[in-house]
Design a protein around this motif. Structure first.
Motif, mmCIF file in Angstrom:
data_model
loop_
_atom_site.group_PDB
_atom_site.id
_atom_site.type_symbol
_atom_site.label_atom_id
_atom_site.label_comp_id
_atom_site.label_asym_id
_atom_site.label_seq_id
_atom_site.Cartn_x
_atom_site.Cartn_y
_atom_site.Cartn_z
ATOM 1 N N SER A 190 0.812 -1.222 0.000
ATOM 2 C CA SER A 190 0.000 0.000 0.000
ATOM 3 C C SER A 190 0.846 1.274 0.000
ATOM 4 N N ILE A 191 2.151 1.144 0.247
ATOM 5 C CA ILE A 191 3.005 2.329 0.352
ATOM 6 C C ILE A 191 2.983 3.140 -0.929
ATOM 7 N N ILE A 192 3.137 2.481 -2.069
ATOM 8 C CA ILE A 192 3.222 3.210 -3.331
ATOM 9 C C ILE A 192 1.896 3.897 -3.655
ATOM 10 N N TYR A 193 0.781 3.290 -3.254
ATOM 11 C CA TYR A 193 -0.522 3.917 -3.502
ATOM 12 C C TYR A 193 -0.741 5.092 -2.567
ATOM 13 N N LEU A 194 -0.286 4.979 -1.328
ATOM 14 C CA LEU A 194 -0.376 6.106 -0.398
ATOM 15 C C LEU A 194 0.466 7.279 -0.885
ATOM 16 N N ALA A 195 1.639 6.969 -1.464
ATOM 17 C CA ALA A 195 2.478 8.023 -2.021
ATOM 18 C C ALA A 195 1.783 8.717 -3.184
ATOM 19 N N ALA A 196 1.081 7.935 -4.015
ATOM 20 C CA ALA A 196 0.354 8.531 -5.137
ATOM 21 C C ALA A 196 -0.814 9.379 -4.647
ATOM 22 N N LEU A 197 -1.443 8.969 -3.561
ATOM 23 C CA LEU A 197 -2.579 9.728 -3.029
ATOM 24 C C LEU A 197 -2.155 11.082 -2.486
ATOM 25 N N THR A 198 -0.926 11.163 -1.978
ATOM 26 C CA THR A 198 -0.457 12.454 -1.463
ATOM 27 C C THR A 198 -0.284 13.486 -2.573
ATOM 28 N N GLY A 199 -0.206 13.034 -3.829
ATOM 29 C CA GLY A 199 -0.037 13.958 -4.939
ATOM 30 C C GLY A 199 -1.339 14.517 -5.485
ATOM 31 N N ILE A 200 -2.472 14.073 -4.943
ATOM 32 C CA ILE A 200 -3.766 14.581 -5.403
ATOM 33 C C ILE A 200 -4.013 15.966 -4.804
ATOM 34 N N ASN A 201 -4.424 16.885 -5.623
ATOM 35 C CA ASN A 201 -4.678 18.260 -5.173
ATOM 36 C C ASN A 201 -5.853 18.282 -4.194
ATOM 37 N N PRO A 202 -5.659 18.741 -2.950
ATOM 38 C CA PRO A 202 -6.759 18.785 -1.972
ATOM 39 C C PRO A 202 -7.926 19.652 -2.428
ATOM 40 N N GLU A 203 -7.662 20.612 -3.315
ATOM 41 C CA GLU A 203 -8.740 21.490 -3.784
ATOM 42 C C GLU A 203 -9.801 20.705 -4.556
#
Length: 319
Positions: A196-209
């Motif tokens: 799940s680490i790589i997916y969590l890293a990808a999720l951090t790149g999603i714009n919160p807006e």
């Protein structure tokens, strides 16, 4: 005093080409490139030099004569391989077990990453991540011992509960109906946190807006996951799915070897354990090498096919 533009124009054409080319970038960042040397040496020594050993598959290899001194056998070992019923049994087992792991194991880290992404309590998220990561660092010897005891027909908690409700104990590790389920379960348990680490890293790149705008528009949590989170993960999921498809012919030797026994050979014996018994135990080195070569070539073909399909479907791929 000459103008910088005119000075650059007076430089030799070869020098200007060098400065614009890729070699100049390597020279410019030469100290960073030096850091790659140990990794390059490692791959050359342990991944490319051993390729020389595939000659054993085409020879009647004898340890005393060496690779070059052994007699050529041509494709005889491959003919023996494809005419052996036991090989097709382990080949089928490998595909079935890998397919189960792909269907049930591949989505598990994605689901875990999405669930953790929705957690707002930071301390709970960190503790839960740590707990799910820990099994990855345990060897399969330790994990197999834990699960053998866990599913023990005499002292295992699972069978104790079954006896409490009036069901006879089940010897899961020696039952052909349950053994593949055990392999998939232990594989998910051991790898879900690390995967799940790589997916969590990808999720951090999603714009919160994007989430804020969706919330203002009245989108619920599941709608935000469906229309924002999952589409943002598609590139990463595609790459990881290609890797998973490429390894469908491969199997985890450490896992199967430490969990299986003669009672479940018919459903649990896979290519790697078969190669181990033929090559190291039976000392049929040429035959075992032909098995490994066939497996690697097939895995390479599957990888190329999966990458081609992915590029045609959503334009994402390894190359």
């Amino acid at each position: 005093m000459s103008h910088p533009r005119s000075a650059a124009a007076n430089q030799p054409a070869l020098l200007r080409t060098f400065r614009k080319g890729r070699l100049y970038n390597y020279w410019k960042y030469r100290y960073l490139m030096i850091m790659f040397i140990p990794a390059i040496v490692f791959y050359i020594l342990f991944h490319y030099v051993p390729i020389y050993g595939i000659l054993i598959a085409f020879k009647n290899y004898k340890f005393s004569a060496g690779i070059w001194g052994s007699e050529w056998a041509g494709l005889q070992h491959f003919r023996d391989l494809f005419s052996t019923a036991s090989f097709w049994e382990v080949f089928r087992n490998t595909l079935i077990i890998s397919f189960y792991k792909l269907v049930f194991g591949f989505p598990a880290p994605i689901i875990l990453a999405i669930l953790l992404n929705e957690v707002r309590l930071v301390w709970f998220k960190r503790v839960f991540q740590t707990v799910t990561y820990l099994p990855h660092f345990l060897s399969w010897i330790v994990v197999s011992g834990m699960f053998i005891q866990f599913f023990s027909p005499s002292v295992g908690p699972v069978n104790v509960l079954l006896q409490m409700i009036g069901i006879k104990p089940i010897y899961f590790m020696a039952d052909t109906h349950w053994f593949r389920f055990i392999l998939v379960l232990t594989d998910i348990w051991k790898g879900i946190g690390w995967g799940s680490i790589i997916y969590l890293a990808a999720l951090t790149g999603i714009n919160p807006e994007l989430y804020e705008a969706a919330t203002v528009d009245g989108a619920g949590r599941f709608a935000r996951i469906r229309y924002i989170t999952l589409p943002s993960l598609v590139p990463v999921i595609t790459i990881m799915l290609i890797f998973a498809a490429g390894s469908i012919i491969n199997d985890d030797f450490d896992q199967v070897f430490n969990l299986y026994n003669t009672a479940v050979y018919s459903v649990g014996d896979v290519i790697s354990t078969y190669t181990y018994r033929k090559g190291l135990v039976g000392m049929e080195y040429s035959f075992a090498t032909s098995v490994g070569l066939f497996k690697n070539v097939l895995a390479f073909v599957i990888l190329l096919t999966a990458n081609t399909i992915a590029r045609k479907v959503n334009d994402y791929g390894l190359w």
